[in-house]
Design a protein around this motif. Structure first.
Motif, PDB file in Angstrom:
ATOM      1  N   ALA A 130       0.825  -1.227   0.000  1.00  0.00           N
ATOM      2  CA  ALA A 130       0.000   0.000   0.000  1.00  0.00           C
ATOM      3  C   ALA A 130       0.853   1.268   0.000  1.00  0.00           C
ATOM      4  O   ALA A 130       0.393   2.333   0.415  1.00  0.00           O
ATOM      5  N   GLY A 131       2.089   1.150  -0.498  1.00  0.00           N
ATOM      6  CA  GLY A 131       2.995   2.300  -0.477  1.00  0.00           C
ATOM      7  C   GLY A 131       2.485   3.503  -1.258  1.00  0.00           C
ATOM      8  O   GLY A 131       2.896   4.638  -1.002  1.00  0.00           O
ATOM      9  N   ALA A 132       1.565   3.276  -2.194  1.00  0.00           N
ATOM     10  CA  ALA A 132       1.012   4.389  -2.985  1.00  0.00           C
ATOM     11  C   ALA A 132      -0.342   4.843  -2.449  1.00  0.00           C
ATOM     12  O   ALA A 132      -1.005   5.670  -3.077  1.00  0.00           O
ATOM     13  N   HIS A 133      -0.759   4.296  -1.302  1.00  0.00           N
ATOM     14  CA  HIS A 133      -2.128   4.554  -0.827  1.00  0.00           C
ATOM     15  C   HIS A 133      -2.178   5.322   0.491  1.00  0.00           C
ATOM     16  O   HIS A 133      -1.358   5.103   1.382  1.00  0.00           O
ATOM     17  N   VAL A 134      -3.175   6.182   0.582  1.00  0.00           N
ATOM     18  CA  VAL A 134      -3.551   6.813   1.850  1.00  0.00           C
ATOM     19  C   VAL A 134      -4.790   6.059   2.347  1.00  0.00           C
ATOM     20  O   VAL A 134      -5.771   5.923   1.613  1.00  0.00           O
ATOM     21  N   VAL A 135      -4.720   5.555   3.584  1.00  0.00           N
ATOM     22  CA  VAL A 135      -5.767   4.660   4.085  1.00  0.00           C
ATOM     23  C   VAL A 135      -6.639   5.387   5.109  1.00  0.00           C
ATOM     24  O   VAL A 135      -6.138   5.918   6.104  1.00  0.00           O
ATOM     25  N   LEU A 136      -7.934   5.404   4.853  1.00  0.00           N
ATOM     26  CA  LEU A 136      -8.910   6.004   5.770  1.00  0.00           C
ATOM     27  C   LEU A 136      -9.880   4.924   6.247  1.00  0.00           C
ATOM     28  O   LEU A 136     -10.078   3.919   5.559  1.00  0.00           O
ATOM     29  N   PRO A 137     -10.510   5.141   7.407  1.00  0.00           N
ATOM     30  CA  PRO A 137     -11.680   4.301   7.711  1.00  0.00           C
ATOM     31  C   PRO A 137     -12.689   4.496   6.583  1.00  0.00           C
ATOM     32  O   PRO A 137     -12.776   5.598   6.026  1.00  0.00           O
ATOM     33  N   GLY A 138     -13.438   3.459   6.218  1.00  0.00           N
ATOM     34  CA  GLY A 138     -14.451   3.620   5.182  1.00  0.00           C
ATOM     35  C   GLY A 138     -15.396   4.751   5.533  1.00  0.00           C
ATOM     36  O   GLY A 138     -15.785   4.913   6.687  1.00  0.00           O
ATOM     37  N   LEU A 139     -15.761   5.550   4.528  1.00  0.00           N
ATOM     38  CA  LEU A 139     -16.637   6.701   4.780  1.00  0.00           C
ATOM     39  C   LEU A 139     -18.095   6.232   4.903  1.00  0.00           C
ATOM     40  O   LEU A 139     -18.517   5.281   4.230  1.00  0.00           O
TER      41      LEU A 139
ATOM     42  N   GLY B 170     -10.650  -4.797  16.450  1.00  0.00           N
ATOM     43  CA  GLY B 170     -12.012  -5.186  16.827  1.00  0.00           C
ATOM     44  C   GLY B 170     -13.088  -4.506  16.013  1.00  0.00           C
ATOM     45  O   GLY B 170     -14.226  -4.969  15.981  1.00  0.00           O
ATOM     46  N   LYS B 171     -12.732  -3.390  15.325  1.00  0.00           N
ATOM     47  CA  LYS B 171     -13.722  -2.722  14.464  1.00  0.00           C
ATOM     48  C   LYS B 171     -13.841  -3.517  13.160  1.00  0.00           C
ATOM     49  O   LYS B 171     -12.966  -4.317  12.806  1.00  0.00           O
ATOM     50  N   ARG B 172     -14.925  -3.271  12.424  1.00  0.00           N
ATOM     51  CA  ARG B 172     -15.096  -3.967  11.143  1.00  0.00           C
ATOM     52  C   ARG B 172     -14.010  -3.517  10.160  1.00  0.00           C
ATOM     53  O   ARG B 172     -13.548  -2.354  10.190  1.00  0.00           O
ATOM     54  N   ALA B 173     -13.635  -4.414   9.271  1.00  0.00           N
ATOM     55  CA  ALA B 173     -12.603  -4.106   8.273  1.00  0.00           C
ATOM     56  C   ALA B 173     -13.235  -3.379   7.091  1.00  0.00           C
ATOM     57  O   ALA B 173     -13.423  -3.936   6.009  1.00  0.00           O
ATOM     58  N   ASP B 174     -13.610  -2.116   7.324  1.00  0.00           N
ATOM     59  CA  ASP B 174     -14.184  -1.244   6.298  1.00  0.00           C
ATOM     60  C   ASP B 174     -13.174  -0.117   6.064  1.00  0.00           C
ATOM     61  O   ASP B 174     -12.971   0.727   6.951  1.00  0.00           O
ATOM     62  N   LEU B 175     -12.552  -0.100   4.890  1.00  0.00           N
ATOM     63  CA  LEU B 175     -11.453   0.826   4.624  1.00  0.00           C
ATOM     64  C   LEU B 175     -11.617   1.483   3.259  1.00  0.00           C
ATOM     65  O   LEU B 175     -12.175   0.884   2.340  1.00  0.00           O
ATOM     66  N   ALA B 176     -11.098   2.712   3.146  1.00  0.00           N
ATOM     67  CA  ALA B 176     -11.060   3.394   1.847  1.00  0.00           C
ATOM     68  C   ALA B 176      -9.620   3.815   1.573  1.00  0.00           C
ATOM     69  O   ALA B 176      -8.992   4.463   2.413  1.00  0.00           O
ATOM     70  N   LEU B 177      -9.099   3.408   0.411  1.00  0.00           N
ATOM     71  CA  LEU B 177      -7.706   3.678   0.055  1.00  0.00           C
ATOM     72  C   LEU B 177      -7.668   4.605  -1.164  1.00  0.00           C
ATOM     73  O   LEU B 177      -8.277   4.293  -2.197  1.00  0.00           O
ATOM     74  N   PHE B 178      -6.950   5.709  -1.024  1.00  0.00           N
ATOM     75  CA  PHE B 178      -6.851   6.686  -2.112  1.00  0.00           C
ATOM     76  C   PHE B 178      -5.412   6.785  -2.592  1.00  0.00           C
ATOM     77  O   PHE B 178      -4.478   6.698  -1.794  1.00  0.00           O
ATOM     78  N   LYS B 179      -5.231   7.014  -3.877  1.00  0.00           N
ATOM     79  CA  LYS B 179      -3.911   7.321  -4.422  1.00  0.00           C
ATOM     80  C   LYS B 179      -3.808   8.823  -4.648  1.00  0.00           C
ATOM     81  O   LYS B 179      -4.815   9.495  -4.878  1.00  0.00           O
ATOM     82  N   LEU B 180      -2.586   9.316  -4.631  1.00  0.00           N
ATOM     83  CA  LEU B 180      -2.375  10.751  -4.864  1.00  0.00           C
ATOM     84  C   LEU B 180      -1.644  10.934  -6.197  1.00  0.00           C
ATOM     85  O   LEU B 180      -0.636  11.629  -6.278  1.00  0.00           O
TER      86      LEU B 180
END
Ligand SMILES: [Zn+2]
Length: 444
Positions: free
Chosen positions: A47-56, A374-384
């Motif tokens: 994921a070196g090209a990704h910014v990882v956020l909790p899923g929106l 423990g939270k659900r695995a809901d993620l959003a990954l963005f590239k710049l």
């Protein structure tokens, strides 16, 4: 357990996860700190090209309105005349058009980094009584987590309300269908993918009796409740005139000051009303684009949060936004509220917090909205990797300030729902062609 390590992200919105996060069994099982290795045996996703956020998480929408974006008859109008221009068009929707509208709205949300959405579906003309069933099927096809609300309108022009007869139902039919869809579709527990809430549309389109009976039914069925409130000055005047009180007093009188409730907009609450909301556990869905497009005003987010009210973010219907892009809504919220409150009171991180943890409170799902064990695995990954990001410093700030609008990868319950900026096995071009054709037919 089939675990995946989102490895060495460019940046991640979580503390102690510099080397990324491990997801397994639909949950976040491990955060990997700087210099550490995962303890879980997991396949690595570089994921070196990704910014990882909790899923929106989107807390307010009307999916059917994607069929009526930028409709000429509704342009340059405030809420009440805007609604009156659109009700007759919505009354002509077919089941096929509704399916396309809902699919389009959810696809657009997913591609913007959304992992959980609500929808407030309140138009049930003849022939569309099974709107919620169409909606559940569309959400399940796409793999988006959804809290779908069985909306309702039963106060038509004839009885002093705003909508025409063609889009309202009677109270018995509404309550019977509300119970039916909860019994049939509402899942419980932290992994739930489809949930149902009950959602009379607004004070000016629903009778007091239906408001009260809906609250009683939601208690019996143990589900959440949603409605529009304190959106415009017109609504204040309507409540003063018909009910001789302000909208919040009316809500309380109907048995709606409850921790089950989240409200769309919350623009026009007075200072003494805010602690009442907080005490009851009512949260607010802030919809900045819609409020600006309809010139409704701006939600007083800082005062509400200071009073103890949770703030989530919603794109609102696609006839008043007119987009369904949740990442763009984060930027809109930041810009609107920064302008209102200044640089010391809020930052881009507050806007991201509203769209994640704050929205999780609105939908009553504390297991969502955060990257933590423990939270659900809901993620959003963005590239710049677009021109708009070129020259950036802080990658997370860049998402908001430079205007990220399309996720590269999205994960819901540990499953990839967006891969390389697209929804797998989904013909977006075909959907757009059919959706636009359905909209043309509807506009007439
Ligand atoms: Zn709305």
């Amino acid at each position: 357990m089939n675990a995946i390590w989102i490895k060495d992200p460019m940046a991640i919105l979580a503390d102690g996860a510099e080397r990324g996060v491990v997801a397994g069994d639909g949950k976040i099982v491990e955060l990997v700190a700087k210099g550490a290795q995962p303890k879980t045996n997991a396949a690595a996703f570089e994921a070196g090209a990704h910014v990882v956020l909790p899923g929106l998480i989107n807390t307010h929408h009307h999916f059917f309105q994607t069929l009526t974006r930028a409709v000429p008859a509704a342009l340059d109008r405030e809420l009440f005349p805007w609604l009156k221009a659109l009700y007759p068009i919505w009354a002509r929707m077919t089941p096929e058009a509704l399916d396309l509208a809902m699919t389009a709205a959810m696809a657009e949300l997913m591609l913007s980094g959304c992992t959980t959405t609500t929808d407030h579906h309140y138009v049930f003309p003849a022939g569309l009584e099974h709107g919620l069933d169409i909606e559940v099927a569309a959400a399940q096809r796409l793999g988006l987590r959804a809290l779908l609300t069985r909306g309702s309108m039963n106060l038509s022009e004839r009885d002093g309300g705003l909508p025409p007869d063609s889009v309202v139902q009677d109270e018995d039919a509404i309550l019977a269908d509300s119970k039916r869809v909860v019994d049939r579709y509402h899942e419980r527990g932290e992994a739930a993918m489809v949930q149902i809430a009950l959602a009379p549309c607004s004070p000016f389109s629903v009778t007091t009796s239906l408001m009260r009976e809906t609250a009683a039914l939601a208690d019996r069925l143990d589900v959440r409740m949603h409605t529009h409130l304190a959106e415009t000055e017109d609504e204040n005047r309507f409540c003063e005139s018909l009910y001789k009180c302000r909208p919040l007093d009316y809500l309380e009188d109907c048995g709606w000051l409850s921790g089950r409730v989240w409200l769309a907009h919350g623009v026009h609450f007075s200072a003494p009303e805010m602690p009442r909301l907080a005490k009851a556990g009512v949260s607010i869905s802030h919809c900045p684009c819609s409020n600006q497009a309809l010139a409704s005003g701006g939600c007083p987010v800082c005062e509400l949060e200071a009073a103890g009210v949770h703030i989530g973010l919603g794109v609102d219907g696609s006839a008043s936004n007119d987009a369904s892009n949740l990442m763009q809504e984060v930027r809109a919220a930041f810009m609107l509220q920064r302008g209102r409150y200044g640089v010391n009171k809020l930052s881009h991180k507050d806007a991201l917090r509203w769209a994640t943890k704050g929205s999780a409170a609105c939908v009553g799902r504390p297991e969502l909205g955060e990257i933590a064990v423990g939270k659900r695995a809901d993620l959003a990954l963005f590239k710049l990797d677009e021109l708009r990001f070129s020259g950036h410093g802080d990658p997370i700030a860049a998402l908001v300030l430079c205007g990220a609008h399309r996720a590269d990868r999205v994960m819901v319950n540990g499953n990839w729902t967006v891969v390389d900026g697209a929804i797998p096995d989904f013909d977006l071009a075909d959907l757009m062609r059919r959706h636009q054709a359905a909209a043309r037919r509807l506009h007439g």
